[in-house]
Scaffold this motif. Structure first.
Motif, PDB file in Angstrom:
ATOM      1  N   UNK A  95       0.839  -1.199   0.000  1.00 41.98           N
ATOM      2  CA  UNK A  95       0.000   0.000   0.000  1.00 41.98           C
ATOM      3  C   UNK A  95       0.876   1.251   0.000  1.00 41.98           C
ATOM      4  N   UNK A  96       0.458   2.242  -0.776  1.00 41.82           N
ATOM      5  CA  UNK A  96       1.092   3.563  -0.804  1.00 41.82           C
ATOM      6  C   UNK A  96       0.117   4.539  -0.163  1.00 41.82           C
ATOM      7  N   UNK A  97       0.560   5.221   0.872  1.00 42.61           N
ATOM      8  CA  UNK A  97      -0.312   6.098   1.661  1.00 42.61           C
ATOM      9  C   UNK A  97       0.085   7.548   1.418  1.00 42.61           C
ATOM     10  N   UNK A  98      -0.900   8.382   1.057  1.00 38.94           N
ATOM     11  CA  UNK A  98      -0.683   9.800   0.877  1.00 38.94           C
ATOM     12  C   UNK A  98      -0.291  10.157  -0.540  1.00 38.94           C
ATOM     13  N   UNK A  99       0.005  11.448  -0.720  1.00 39.05           N
ATOM     14  CA  UNK A  99       0.458  11.991  -1.997  1.00 39.05           C
ATOM     15  C   UNK A  99       1.612  12.952  -1.736  1.00 39.05           C
ATOM     16  N   UNK A 100       2.557  12.962  -2.649  1.00 40.81           N
ATOM     17  CA  UNK A 100       3.706  13.862  -2.518  1.00 40.81           C
ATOM     18  C   UNK A 100       4.801  13.236  -1.685  1.00 40.81           C
ATOM     19  N   UNK A 101       4.652  13.289  -0.368  1.00 45.90           N
ATOM     20  CA  UNK A 101       5.540  12.571   0.550  1.00 45.90           C
ATOM     21  C   UNK A 101       4.739  11.395   1.099  1.00 45.90           C
ATOM     22  N   UNK A 102       5.137  10.178   0.744  1.00 43.16           N
ATOM     23  CA  UNK A 102       4.275   9.021   0.952  1.00 43.16           C
ATOM     24  C   UNK A 102       4.949   7.961   1.816  1.00 43.16           C
ATOM     25  N   UNK A 103       4.105   7.085   2.354  1.00 40.80           N
ATOM     26  CA  UNK A 103       4.555   5.885   3.058  1.00 40.80           C
ATOM     27  C   UNK A 103       4.256   4.676   2.198  1.00 40.80           C
ATOM     28  N   UNK A 104       5.101   3.687   2.263  1.00 36.14           N
ATOM     29  CA  UNK A 104       4.868   2.386   1.629  1.00 36.14           C
ATOM     30  C   UNK A 104       4.727   1.359   2.744  1.00 36.14           C
ATOM     31  N   UNK A 105       3.579   0.699   2.782  1.00 32.72           N
ATOM     32  CA  UNK A 105       3.315  -0.329   3.786  1.00 32.72           C
ATOM     33  C   UNK A 105       3.529  -1.700   3.171  1.00 32.72           C
ATOM     34  N   UNK A 106       4.381  -2.501   3.776  1.00 32.07           N
ATOM     35  CA  UNK A 106       4.702  -3.872   3.367  1.00 32.07           C
ATOM     36  C   UNK A 106       5.224  -3.938   1.932  1.00 32.07           C
ATOM     37  N   UNK A 107       6.522  -3.661   1.750  1.00 23.71           N
ATOM     38  CA  UNK A 107       7.111  -3.707   0.409  1.00 23.71           C
ATOM     39  C   UNK A 107       7.233  -5.109  -0.164  1.00 23.71           C
ATOM     40  N   UNK A 108       6.936  -6.137   0.634  1.00 23.97           N
ATOM     41  CA  UNK A 108       6.897  -7.503   0.115  1.00 23.97           C
ATOM     42  C   UNK A 108       8.242  -8.202   0.174  1.00 23.97           C
TER      43      UNK A 108
END
Length: 291
Positions: free
Chosen positions: A42-55
Motif C-alpha cells: 500500500x502507498x499512503x498519501x500523496x507527494x511525501x508518501x509511506x509504503x506499507x509492506x514492500x513484500x
C-alpha cells in the motif's frame, strides 16, 4: 454465522489502484497457497508518501512501487510484521529512496526456536509500539499491536477515513495461519477482539481485496475460530490421544494436501490454548489427550 471469503481480485501484478481515499494498492507477483495472488503493498498519501509492506525481495515489484511513486518522495517504509513475504523488500526500497523503516521490532522467535518463515534480518529504524503514531504530510497512522499470526504484528488505523490496514491478522481471502511458537491462538483471539470492538469502515489486508463493511465478516471469523476449536476438542475426545497433524482430517475434512502442515500448526496453536485453559494436556511424544 457464515463466513464468506472474497476471492475475486482482478488487480494485475505491477498495476496500481486507488483502493481507499488516500491509499493506493499494488500486488506482488508471489502467488502461493499461503499468499493468494501475492502480497499487497500500500502507498499512503500523496507527494511525501509511506509504503506499507514492500513484500519479498522482488526486482519487478520494486520497479512497480517506484513507478507508482514517480515524482513523489517515499519517506516511510512501514512493515506490519516480519514474515518473508512482507518485509525483505524493505532494504532495496530504502536503498532506492532513502526512506526510514518503521515496525514493532525484529522477528521475536529465532530460527533455532522454531521461527521459520521469519525475516530475521529486518530491524526497523524506528520501533513503533502499540498506540504509536506514524505520520507524514497528509496522513497519520496509529499502530495496534495485534499478535497472533506473528508476535510482532501491527495493524495501522488511518486517521479520517475509517481505514484499518489489517495485514495478515484479518484477510479477506482466507483465515490466517497461526503457527507456534511465534504464532499464538490465545493472542490471536484477544487481538481479534480488539479489532471487532472498533468501528472501521474498510479493512485493507495483506493478501486479497479490501473488506468493506467488515463487522459481519469479523463476527463470522470469530465464530469460525471458536467452532474450529470446539471441533479440535471433540476430535481429540473421540481419538483419546492424537497429534495435531492427526487431527487435521477429522477437523477439516477433505483438504488441500499443500495445506496439511500449516493446518496442523494452527491446530497445535488451538491445543496450546486449550492446554492453558485446562481442557487438554500433553501426552507421550507429540500426542495430546483431553482432560
Amino acid at each position: 454465522m457464515g463466513l464468506t471469503f472474497l476471492r475475486d481480485d482482478p488487480l494485475l501484478h505491477g498495476a496500481v489502484e486507488e483502493t481507499a481515499p488516500g491509499v493506493r494498492r499494488l500486488v506482488c507477483n508471489n502467488p502461493s497457497a499461503f499468499t493468494f495472488r501475492g502480497t499487497n503493498t500500500y502507498i499512503v498519501g500523496r507527494g511525501e508518501v509511506a509504503v506499507i509492506d514492500p513484500g519479498p525481495e522482488d526486482a519487478a515489484h520494486l520497479a512497480a512501487i517506484l513507478r507508482a511513486t514517480e515524482g513523489e518522495r517515499v519517506t516511510h517504509v512501514i512493515v506490519t510484521h516480519t514474515h518473508r513475504d512482507h518485509s525483505p523488500g524493505a532494504a532495496a526500497l530504502v536503498a532506492a529512496t532513502g526512506a526510514r523503516t518503521y515496525g514493532f521490532g525484529p522477528h521475536m522467535t529465532p530460527p533455532e526456536a522454531g521461527g521459520e518463515g521469519g525475516d530475521h534480518g529486518f530491524r526497523p529504524d524506528v520501533a513503533v509500539p502499540d498506540g504509536g503514531v506514524v505520520e507524514g504530510g497528509d496522513w497519520r497512522l496509529t499502530a495496534l499491536h495485534t499478535p497472533g499470526h506473528c508476535a510482532n504484528h501491527l495493524c495501522f488505523a488511518m486517521d479520517g477515513n475509517g481505514v484499518l490496514f489489517s495485514a495478515d491478522h484479518v484477510m479477506s481471502w482466507s483465515t490466517s495461519v497461526v503457527s507456534p511458537p511465534d504464532g499464538d491462538m490465545a493472542d490471536y483471539m484477544r487481538s481479534l477482539g480488539r479489532v471487532m470492538a472498533r468501528d472501521d469502515r474498510v479493512l485493507l489486508p495483506g493478501h486479497g481485496p479490501a473488506l468493506r463493511d467488515p463487522k459481519p465478516f469479523l463476527k463470522g471469523l470469530h465464530a469460525h475460530r471458536e467452532e474450529r476449536e470446539a471441533r479440535v476438542l471433540a476430535a481429540l475426545r473421540e481419538a483419546g490421544t492424537a497429534t495435531a497433524d492427526a487431527l487435521v482430517g477429522p477437523v477439516y475434512g477433505p483438504f488441500d494436501p499443500r495445506l496439511v502442515r500449516p493446518a496442523g500448526r494452527s491446530l497445535l496453536s488451538h491445543l496450546i490454548k486449550l492446554e492453558q485453559e485446562g481442557q487438554v494436556a500433553r501426552a507421550e511424544g507429540e500426542n495430546w489427550r483431553p482432560l
